[in-house]
Structures are given as structure tokens and as C-alpha cells.
Design an enzyme around this catalytic site. Structure first.
Site, mmCIF file in Angstrom:
data_model
loop_
_atom_site.group_PDB
_atom_site.id
_atom_site.type_symbol
_atom_site.label_atom_id
_atom_site.label_comp_id
_atom_site.label_asym_id
_atom_site.label_seq_id
_atom_site.Cartn_x
_atom_site.Cartn_y
_atom_site.Cartn_z
ATOM 1 N N ILE A 230 -18.888 -40.831 -2.859
ATOM 2 C CA ILE A 230 -18.333 -40.302 -4.102
ATOM 3 C C ILE A 230 -18.066 -41.467 -5.053
ATOM 4 O O ILE A 230 -17.381 -42.426 -4.700
ATOM 5 C CB ILE A 230 -17.034 -39.530 -3.834
ATOM 6 C CG1 ILE A 230 -17.275 -38.390 -2.841
ATOM 7 C CG2 ILE A 230 -16.454 -38.985 -5.140
ATOM 8 C CD1 ILE A 230 -15.995 -37.804 -2.264
ATOM 9 N N LYS A 231 -18.611 -41.379 -6.234
ATOM 10 C CA LYS A 231 -18.492 -42.466 -7.203
ATOM 11 C C LYS A 231 -17.384 -42.142 -8.203
ATOM 12 O O LYS A 231 -17.413 -41.099 -8.868
ATOM 13 C CB LYS A 231 -19.837 -42.653 -7.915
ATOM 14 C CG LYS A 231 -20.052 -44.017 -8.545
ATOM 15 C CD LYS A 231 -21.509 -44.137 -8.992
ATOM 16 C CE LYS A 231 -21.802 -45.508 -9.567
ATOM 17 N NZ LYS A 231 -23.192 -45.586 -10.058
ATOM 18 N N LEU A 232 -16.409 -43.045 -8.272
ATOM 19 C CA LEU A 232 -15.241 -42.852 -9.121
ATOM 20 C C LEU A 232 -15.098 -44.020 -10.097
ATOM 21 O O LEU A 232 -15.386 -45.158 -9.734
ATOM 22 C CB LEU A 232 -13.976 -42.773 -8.264
ATOM 23 C CG LEU A 232 -13.912 -41.670 -7.206
ATOM 24 C CD1 LEU A 232 -12.749 -41.928 -6.254
ATOM 25 C CD2 LEU A 232 -13.768 -40.305 -7.870
ATOM 26 N N ALA B 205 -22.929 -40.368 -5.778
ATOM 27 C CA ALA B 205 -22.943 -39.297 -6.772
ATOM 28 C C ALA B 205 -21.620 -39.362 -7.528
ATOM 29 O O ALA B 205 -20.554 -39.384 -6.914
ATOM 30 C CB ALA B 205 -23.111 -37.942 -6.096
ATOM 31 N N THR C 236 -26.585 -43.303 -8.244
ATOM 32 C CA THR C 236 -26.895 -42.512 -9.427
ATOM 33 C C THR C 236 -25.661 -42.506 -10.330
ATOM 34 O O THR C 236 -24.574 -42.901 -9.930
ATOM 35 C CB THR C 236 -27.275 -41.058 -9.086
ATOM 36 O OG1 THR C 236 -26.114 -40.367 -8.581
ATOM 37 C CG2 THR C 236 -28.389 -41.013 -8.049
#
Length: 217
Positions: A82-84, A56, A27
Site C-alpha cells: 500500500i503506497k501512502l 498501489a 505504480t
């Protein structure tokens, strides 16, 4: 190749998941906006539905805030990635959060050098954007190939997650090169099953079967 669904639409994810076509979900803020849902609520629902990683994305721009947001998102479920963003601050956050044992998806990658940095910082996934490179007349698949070569050269564990996929040819080319994962919208995944000769053959079989006058049930 693992199939991730690039969507925050529960019904679309569930349909593909029932077919065993979902190894994970990605997402981003744009997809959350499109869903019209609260990020925590919809992400938790996706995590309950899907066994694999669910990416996310943080929205902060400085590393300290990214780390805080990442920890908050990780509380949603055990399968959160965790999307960075692939910025210097994003790499700092990646190093800290991966060191804490969290899955990290480093996104918005447009060069092999960026991918090398992400792997060094402990990223679980690197997300090179194929379609957006194509948009500026660069071949997105060249980037996938370069990253594959570099990661294989040095035995990095970071998985190549081919992103910004817009066509079935993108999927095929990424699979040929050896991307570990691809993420695509539900409609692109469904198109993988389509072929005009399949439709033509089925039409002929149906006509011939009707001429037999038989029934199976």
C-alpha cells in the site's frame, strides 16, 4: 539491489520480468492515468505477473479514508504494498496498516527527517525522490546517503527505495550508496545495458567475422 519497474504498462513489465529483471513494481495515479486502465484491473494483472511487491497508491488525503482505501487495495493480491504519501495523515495510516501486517511504501519523501518518521511508523519501504530534488538544484543522492546513514545507525528494517530515477547514473549512484531498491521506468532499466564501446566492439567483431567466410549455423 532490487529492481522495481515504475510502470503500469503490462507489456513493458512482462518483457523485463521474463529476463529476471523485476523484483517488484511501483505504480502511482499518474502511471495509472497513462495506462488508460482501471486501477483494480491493471493492478491485479501486474500482481499475477510479478512475484514481488506491487505498490498501489491511495488517493485520499485524510488518514481514515487512506486506511479504508489501503485495505481495499490490499484485497487485490497478497503481494500488494500500500503506497501512502509522507504526510502526517499518511504516517497515521502507515502505523495502522503496517500494524495489520500490510506492506507499506511511504512515498514523496524529500528529507531524512521524513524518512526517520516513516521508519518509526512501520514503513516497509521509504521512497525518496531523487529526480525531483535535482530539479530544484538539490542533490538527490545526498538524501539517499543521509537516509542510509540514519537507518544503519538505528538498525531500522525499512528498505530505501530510490525513486524518481531518470538516468543510469542515478541507478549507479544509488547502488554505490547502498539503496536496497531502485525503481525506474522500463526505458531507464534497458539503458543500463548500453555502452558505446560495446557497440563499437561488436561492430568490429561482426566485420572481422564476415571476412572469415565462416558460419556457426
Amino acid at each position: 539491489m532490487k529492481f522495481f519497474v515504475d510502470s503500469a504498462e503490462i507489456d513493458a513489465i512482462a518483457e523485463l520480468n521474463d529476463l529476471g529483471m523485476v523484483d517488484g513494481v511501483t505504480t502511482n495515479p499518474s502511471l495509472i492515468l497513462k495506462s488508460g486502465r482501471d486501477i483494480i484491473e491493471v493492478t491485479r494483472e501486474i500482481c499475477d505477473l510479478v512475484d514481488g511487491p506491487v505498490s498501489a497508491e491511495v488517493v485520499a488525503l485524510d488518514s481514515d479514508a487512506m486506511i479504508a482505501e489501503g485495505r481495499k487495495l490490499a484485497e487485490i493480491a497478497e503481494n500488494i504494498a500500500i503506497k501512502l504519501p509522507l504526510t502526517w495523515d499518511g504516517l497515521k495510516a502507515c502505523k495502522v496498516l503496517s500494524g495489520e501486517g500490510h506492506m507499506i511504501n511511504v512515498t514523496l519523501c524529500f528529507s531524512a527527517n521524513q524518512a526517520l518518521l516513516a521508519a518509526k511508523a512501520g514503513a516497509t519501504f521509504i521512497s525518496p525522490f531523487i529526480g525531483r530534488l535535482d530539479d530544484i538544484n538539490l542533490d538527490g543522492m545526498d538524501l539517499i546517503q543521509d537516509i542510509r546513514t540514519i537507518y544503519d545507525n538505528y538498525a531500522f528494517d525499512t528498505e530505501i527505495l530510490a525513486a524518481s530515477i531518470r538516468s543510469v547514473n542515478h541507478v549507479l549512484d544509488a547502488a554505490r550508496i547502498g539503496a536496497d531498491v531502485m525503481t525506474a521506468p522500463p526505458e531507464v532499466i534497458k539503458k543500463l545495458a548500453a555502452h558505446p564501446l560495446t557497440d563499437k566492439g561488436l561492430e568490429q567483431f561482426t566485420k572481422d567475422w564476415e571476412k572469415t567466410g565462416q558460419k556457426i549455423l
